[in-house]
Write a protein that holds these residues in place. Structure first.
Motif, PDB file in Angstrom:
ATOM      1  N   PRO A   1       0.820  -1.220   0.000  1.00  0.00           N
ATOM      2  CA  PRO A   1       0.000   0.000   0.000  1.00  0.00           C
ATOM      3  C   PRO A   1       0.849   1.262   0.000  1.00  0.00           C
ATOM      4  O   PRO A   1       1.878   1.340   0.673  1.00  0.00           O
ATOM      5  CB  PRO A   1      -0.801  -0.118   1.297  1.00  0.00           C
ATOM      6  N   HIS A   2       0.387   2.249  -0.777  1.00  0.00           N
ATOM      7  CA  HIS A   2       1.039   3.551  -0.827  1.00  0.00           C
ATOM      8  C   HIS A   2       0.039   4.624  -0.395  1.00  0.00           C
ATOM      9  O   HIS A   2      -1.172   4.454  -0.526  1.00  0.00           O
ATOM     10  CB  HIS A   2       1.539   3.842  -2.242  1.00  0.00           C
ATOM     11  N   GLY A   3       0.544   5.741   0.097  1.00  0.00           N
ATOM     12  CA  GLY A   3      -0.325   6.857   0.460  1.00  0.00           C
ATOM     13  C   GLY A   3      -1.438   6.439   1.406  1.00  0.00           C
ATOM     14  O   GLY A   3      -1.190   5.926   2.494  1.00  0.00           O
ATOM     15  N   THR A   4      -2.679   6.661   0.970  1.00  0.00           N
ATOM     16  CA  THR A   4      -3.843   6.349   1.816  1.00  0.00           C
ATOM     17  C   THR A   4      -4.392   4.945   1.568  1.00  0.00           C
ATOM     18  O   THR A   4      -5.448   4.594   2.095  1.00  0.00           O
ATOM     19  CB  THR A   4      -4.968   7.358   1.556  1.00  0.00           C
TER      20      THR A   4
ATOM     21  N   GLY B   1      -1.234   2.063   4.055  1.00  0.00           N
ATOM     22  CA  GLY B   1      -0.238   3.005   3.575  1.00  0.00           C
ATOM     23  C   GLY B   1       0.114   4.031   4.636  1.00  0.00           C
ATOM     24  O   GLY B   1      -0.627   4.220   5.620  1.00  0.00           O
ATOM     25  N   PRO B   2       1.209   4.734   4.458  1.00  0.00           N
ATOM     26  CA  PRO B   2       1.692   5.677   5.472  1.00  0.00           C
ATOM     27  C   PRO B   2       0.766   6.859   5.703  1.00  0.00           C
ATOM     28  O   PRO B   2       0.853   7.513   6.748  1.00  0.00           O
ATOM     29  CB  PRO B   2       3.046   6.130   4.921  1.00  0.00           C
ATOM     30  N   GLU B   3      -0.138   7.163   4.780  1.00  0.00           N
ATOM     31  CA  GLU B   3      -1.045   8.296   4.931  1.00  0.00           C
ATOM     32  C   GLU B   3      -2.472   7.870   5.263  1.00  0.00           C
ATOM     33  O   GLU B   3      -3.381   8.704   5.270  1.00  0.00           O
ATOM     34  CB  GLU B   3      -1.045   9.135   3.646  1.00  0.00           C
ATOM     35  N   ALA B   4      -2.658   6.595   5.529  1.00  0.00           N
ATOM     36  CA  ALA B   4      -4.012   6.108   5.817  1.00  0.00           C
ATOM     37  C   ALA B   4      -4.508   6.590   7.169  1.00  0.00           C
ATOM     38  O   ALA B   4      -5.714   6.740   7.389  1.00  0.00           O
ATOM     39  CB  ALA B   4      -4.058   4.585   5.755  1.00  0.00           C
ATOM     40  N   GLY B   5      -3.586   6.833   8.095  1.00  0.00           N
ATOM     41  CA  GLY B   5      -3.958   7.392   9.393  1.00  0.00           C
ATOM     42  C   GLY B   5      -4.634   6.388  10.306  1.00  0.00           C
ATOM     43  O   GLY B   5      -4.747   5.195  10.010  1.00  0.00           O
TER      44      GLY B   5
ATOM     45  N   HIS C   1      -8.658   4.327  -0.131  1.00  0.00           N
ATOM     46  CA  HIS C   1      -8.743   5.192   1.049  1.00  0.00           C
ATOM     47  C   HIS C   1      -9.603   4.507   2.114  1.00  0.00           C
ATOM     48  O   HIS C   1     -10.584   3.827   1.782  1.00  0.00           O
ATOM     49  CB  HIS C   1      -9.367   6.541   0.669  1.00  0.00           C
ATOM     50  N   PRO C   2      -9.270   4.680   3.401  1.00  0.00           N
ATOM     51  CA  PRO C   2     -10.051   4.026   4.457  1.00  0.00           C
ATOM     52  C   PRO C   2     -11.496   4.501   4.564  1.00  0.00           C
ATOM     53  O   PRO C   2     -12.322   3.819   5.170  1.00  0.00           O
ATOM     54  CB  PRO C   2      -9.265   4.330   5.737  1.00  0.00           C
ATOM     55  N   ARG C   3     -11.839   5.664   3.964  1.00  0.00           N
ATOM     56  CA  ARG C   3     -13.225   6.119   4.055  1.00  0.00           C
ATOM     57  C   ARG C   3     -14.189   5.174   3.325  1.00  0.00           C
ATOM     58  O   ARG C   3     -15.397   5.231   3.556  1.00  0.00           O
ATOM     59  CB  ARG C   3     -13.362   7.540   3.511  1.00  0.00           C
ATOM     60  N   TYR C   4     -13.642   4.329   2.456  1.00  0.00           N
ATOM     61  CA  TYR C   4     -14.489   3.401   1.715  1.00  0.00           C
ATOM     62  C   TYR C   4     -14.702   2.081   2.453  1.00  0.00           C
ATOM     63  O   TYR C   4     -15.282   1.150   1.891  1.00  0.00           O
ATOM     64  CB  TYR C   4     -13.880   3.113   0.343  1.00  0.00           C
TER      65      TYR C   4
END
Length: 353
Positions: A23-26, A82-86, A140-143
């Protein structure tokens, strides 16, 4: 990891072996637990929709490139982030349902919460690799929607079968305690709609299907009446119902089902088309205002509707459609069964319990 992809339209699925995704980004990577097998997957494998009159809608011209890993009813365990998923992702190993109808994220439709209507979609199992695979990347985790407490096979179908039925029901007007509602098609979608309609307070429901076994199933699930659309007296029976037929939701979408619904509606009635089996219908335009009819299409549903649906299912303890769970490596066989009409409810692919 293994995935099962369409590498050539109108040909069987091919197994592809590749490195596990990072995983990259979010992005969030899911270990697949379940993935439903849907009629949309059949259209995607064929590479077109039948528009009727000998016309076809090419999916390649609509941005569906090959290879495509099918499967949009995706439920899995969170495996990597990913590192931006939070922190919104939550704990690893949690079971989540993925919302697949993802848009561009920047247009008016997306910003207003209607990503399913985005003209530049990035849908899982259509434009992005889907759930006919051991691992799935969600952007993205919002999904992701928590379904830890729900049966995984039943919950997976909510992302399309359940959502499509729920969103269509949300589009009909009138008084659910008084008005008659017609559901055309008693397959997986029709069964889901029947159960949801009851949960939403609809009291008078008639189900139409040409298959006797499906009509019997609809009666067993609580339909007030069942009709065979091919029966010469079926239209007259619709026209005779008390207060008239207020709305019809068509989960088949053929010339014949459209005509059946439109002929049966009362003045001010609403016809919602969901199914895409193919066909066309000729209308006398003056009759639209004279009968004050509303004709509309319904395409899956948005993210908020899926969250509402999961809450509704949880509150009422609903199982929307009967499921049969088979191993992931039987994806092609499952699609052939669906194509042959040999599936009563929904086939769900399973990799890990």
């Amino acid at each position: 990891m293994r995935r099962y992809a369409v590498t050539e339209f109108s040909r069987p699925l091919c197994m592809v072996v590749e490195d596990d995704p990072v995983p990259h980004g979010t992005e969030v990577v899911l270990d697949l637990q379940r993935c439903g097998v849907c009629h949309t997957d059949l259209h995607l494998r064929e590479g077109h929709y039948d528009l009727g009159g000998g016309k076809r809608l090419s999916l390649a011209e609509r941005g569906v490139g090959l290879p495509v890993t099918l499967g949009h009813e995706i439920l899995g365990r969170i495996a990597a982030v990913g590192p931006e998923a939070g922190e919104a992702v939550g704990s690893l190993g949690r079971s989540v349902l993925a919302y697949p109808w993802i848009g561009c994220g920047a247009c008016h439709r997306c910003l207003s919460g209607e990503e399913n209507l985005c003209a530049a979609g990035r849908c899982l199992g259509v434009h992005r690799p889907g759930g006919y695979a051991e691992k799935v990347v969600v952007p993205h985790p919002r999904y992701l929607i928590d379904v830890e407490d729900l049966d995984p096979s039943a919950a997976a179908t909510l992302a399309c079968s359940g959502l499509t039925a729920y969103s269509a029901l949300r589009k009909i007007a009138g008084d659910p305690a008084q008005d008659w509602l017609l559901l055309i098609g008693a397959g997986g979608l029709g069964q889901s709609a029947l159960r949801l309609a009851r949960a939403l307070g609809h009291v008078r429901i008639v189900v139409a299907d040409t298959a006797p076994a499906k009509r019997e199933r609809a009666l067993a699930l609580g339909a007030d009446r069942v009709l065979d659309p091919a029966d010469a007296g079926a239209r007259a029976e619709l026209l005779a119902v008390e207060t008239g037929l207020a709305a019809a939701i068509d989960f088949v979408g053929t010339t014949e089902t459209a005509r059946f619904a439109l002929d049966g509606l009362r003045r001010g009635g609403r016809y919602v088309v969901v199914g895409m089996f193919g066909g066309e219908v000729t209308l006398s335009l003056p009759l639209l205002p004279l009968r004050a009819l509303t004709l509309m299409g319904s395409y899956v549903g948005n993210l908020d509707e899926l969250r509402d649906l999961v809450d509704l299912v949880r509150r009422h303890g609903l199982t929307l459609v009967e499921t049969e769970t088979v191993p992931l490596d039987q994806a092609e066989a499952a699609m052939r069964r669906l194509e042959a009409g040999a599936v009563a409810g929904r086939i769900v692919l399973s990799h890990r319990a």
